[in-house]
Design a protein around this motif. Structure first.
Motif, PDB file in Angstrom:
ATOM      1  N   ASN A   3       6.329 -11.398   8.048  1.00 47.51           N
ATOM      2  CA  ASN A   3       5.264 -11.667   9.008  1.00 47.51           C
ATOM      3  C   ASN A   3       4.866 -10.412   9.758  1.00 47.51           C
ATOM      4  OD1 ASN A   3       4.920 -14.340   8.406  1.00 47.51           O
ATOM      5  ND2 ASN A   3       6.289 -15.072  10.009  1.00 47.51           N
ATOM      6  N   LEU A   4       5.819  -9.553  10.054  1.00 48.94           N
ATOM      7  CA  LEU A   4       5.528  -8.314  10.755  1.00 48.94           C
ATOM      8  C   LEU A   4       4.628  -7.424   9.904  1.00 48.94           C
ATOM      9  CD1 LEU A   4       5.975  -6.532  13.212  1.00 48.94           C
ATOM     10  CD2 LEU A   4       7.997  -5.629  12.082  1.00 48.94           C
ATOM     11  N   LEU A   5       4.928  -7.316   8.611  1.00 47.78           N
ATOM     12  CA  LEU A   5       4.086  -6.523   7.719  1.00 47.78           C
ATOM     13  C   LEU A   5       2.678  -7.106   7.632  1.00 47.78           C
ATOM     14  CD1 LEU A   5       6.472  -5.662   4.751  1.00 47.78           C
ATOM     15  CD2 LEU A   5       5.542  -4.120   6.470  1.00 47.78           C
ATOM     16  N   LEU A  12      -4.335  -3.044  10.920  1.00 46.06           N
ATOM     17  CA  LEU A  12      -4.874  -1.851  10.276  1.00 46.06           C
ATOM     18  C   LEU A  12      -6.262  -2.109   9.695  1.00 46.06           C
ATOM     19  CD1 LEU A  12      -1.733  -0.434   8.465  1.00 46.06           C
ATOM     20  CD2 LEU A  12      -2.887   0.504  10.473  1.00 46.06           C
ATOM     21  N   VAL A  13      -6.469  -3.278   9.118  1.00 45.69           N
ATOM     22  CA  VAL A  13      -7.784  -3.615   8.582  1.00 45.69           C
ATOM     23  C   VAL A  13      -8.807  -3.704   9.709  1.00 45.69           C
ATOM     24  CG1 VAL A  13      -9.117  -5.418   7.432  1.00 45.69           C
ATOM     25  CG2 VAL A  13      -6.918  -4.723   6.498  1.00 45.69           C
ATOM     26  N   ILE A  14      -8.420  -4.280  10.835  1.00 48.69           N
ATOM     27  CA  ILE A  14      -9.333  -4.382  11.975  1.00 48.69           C
ATOM     28  C   ILE A  14      -9.676  -2.987  12.505  1.00 48.69           C
ATOM     29  CG2 ILE A  14      -9.518  -5.158  14.371  1.00 48.69           C
ATOM     30  CD1 ILE A  14      -7.866  -7.636  13.499  1.00 48.69           C
ATOM     31  N   ILE A  15      -8.687  -2.126  12.632  1.00 48.51           N
ATOM     32  CA  ILE A  15      -8.941  -0.755  13.098  1.00 48.51           C
ATOM     33  C   ILE A  15      -9.872  -0.033  12.132  1.00 48.51           C
ATOM     34  CG2 ILE A  15      -7.868   1.502  13.482  1.00 48.51           C
ATOM     35  CD1 ILE A  15      -5.428  -0.012  14.555  1.00 48.51           C
ATOM     36  N   ILE A  38      -3.884  -3.310   2.546  1.00 41.90           N
ATOM     37  CA  ILE A  38      -4.259  -4.199   1.441  1.00 41.90           C
ATOM     38  C   ILE A  38      -3.049  -4.497   0.560  1.00 41.90           C
ATOM     39  CG2 ILE A  38      -5.625  -4.331  -0.683  1.00 41.90           C
ATOM     40  CD1 ILE A  38      -7.850  -2.882   0.862  1.00 41.90           C
ATOM     41  N   VAL A  39      -2.228  -3.489   0.299  1.00 41.97           N
ATOM     42  CA  VAL A  39      -1.019  -3.700  -0.500  1.00 41.97           C
ATOM     43  C   VAL A  39      -0.087  -4.677   0.201  1.00 41.97           C
ATOM     44  CG1 VAL A  39       1.078  -2.561  -1.335  1.00 41.97           C
ATOM     45  CG2 VAL A  39      -1.149  -1.530  -1.746  1.00 41.97           C
ATOM     46  N   ALA A  40       0.067  -4.533   1.512  1.00 43.07           N
ATOM     47  CA  ALA A  40       0.941  -5.442   2.256  1.00 43.07           C
ATOM     48  C   ALA A  40       0.416  -6.874   2.203  1.00 43.07           C
ATOM     49  CB  ALA A  40       1.068  -4.978   3.701  1.00 43.07           C
ATOM     50  N   LYS A  44       2.210 -10.152   0.373  1.00 46.34           N
ATOM     51  CA  LYS A  44       2.439 -11.397   1.108  1.00 46.34           C
ATOM     52  C   LYS A  44       1.860 -12.588   0.327  1.00 46.34           C
ATOM     53  CE  LYS A  44       3.236 -13.909   4.805  1.00 46.34           C
ATOM     54  NZ  LYS A  44       4.542 -14.232   5.292  1.00 46.34           N
ATOM     55  N   VAL A  45       0.667 -12.407  -0.224  1.00 44.90           N
ATOM     56  CA  VAL A  45       0.027 -13.490  -0.970  1.00 44.90           C
ATOM     57  C   VAL A  45       0.808 -13.776  -2.259  1.00 44.90           C
ATOM     58  CG1 VAL A  45      -2.042 -14.099  -2.291  1.00 44.90           C
ATOM     59  CG2 VAL A  45      -2.254 -13.103  -0.007  1.00 44.90           C
TER      60      VAL A  45
END
Length: 50
Positions: A3-5, A12-15, A38-40, A44-45
Motif C-alpha cells: 500500500n505504501l508503494l 508521483l503521478v500527481i506531481i 507506473i511500474v509500482a 500492484k495490479v
C-alpha cells in the motif's frame, strides 16, 4: 508495504501531472519518477489480480 508503494506511486503521478500541465521545468528526473510510479502501479495490479 504494498500500500505504501501504491500511495507513493499515486503521489508521483500527481506531481508529474501538475508539473507537466503547469509548465514548470523539473528536468528529466520527473520522467524517471513517472516510470517508477507506473511500474509500482502495474506491480500492484498484477499482484492483486494473481
Amino acid at each position: 508495504m504494498g500500500n505504501l508503494l501504491y500511495v507513493i506511486a499515486v503521489i508521483l503521478v500527481i506531481i508529474w501531472a501538475i508539473s507537466f500541465l503547469g509548465g514548470f521545468y523539473t528536468g528529466g528526473i520527473i520522467h524517471v519518477l513517472l516510470v517508477i510510479a507506473i511500474v509500482a502501479i502495474l506491480l500492484k495490479v498484477i499482484r492483486g489480480a494473481a
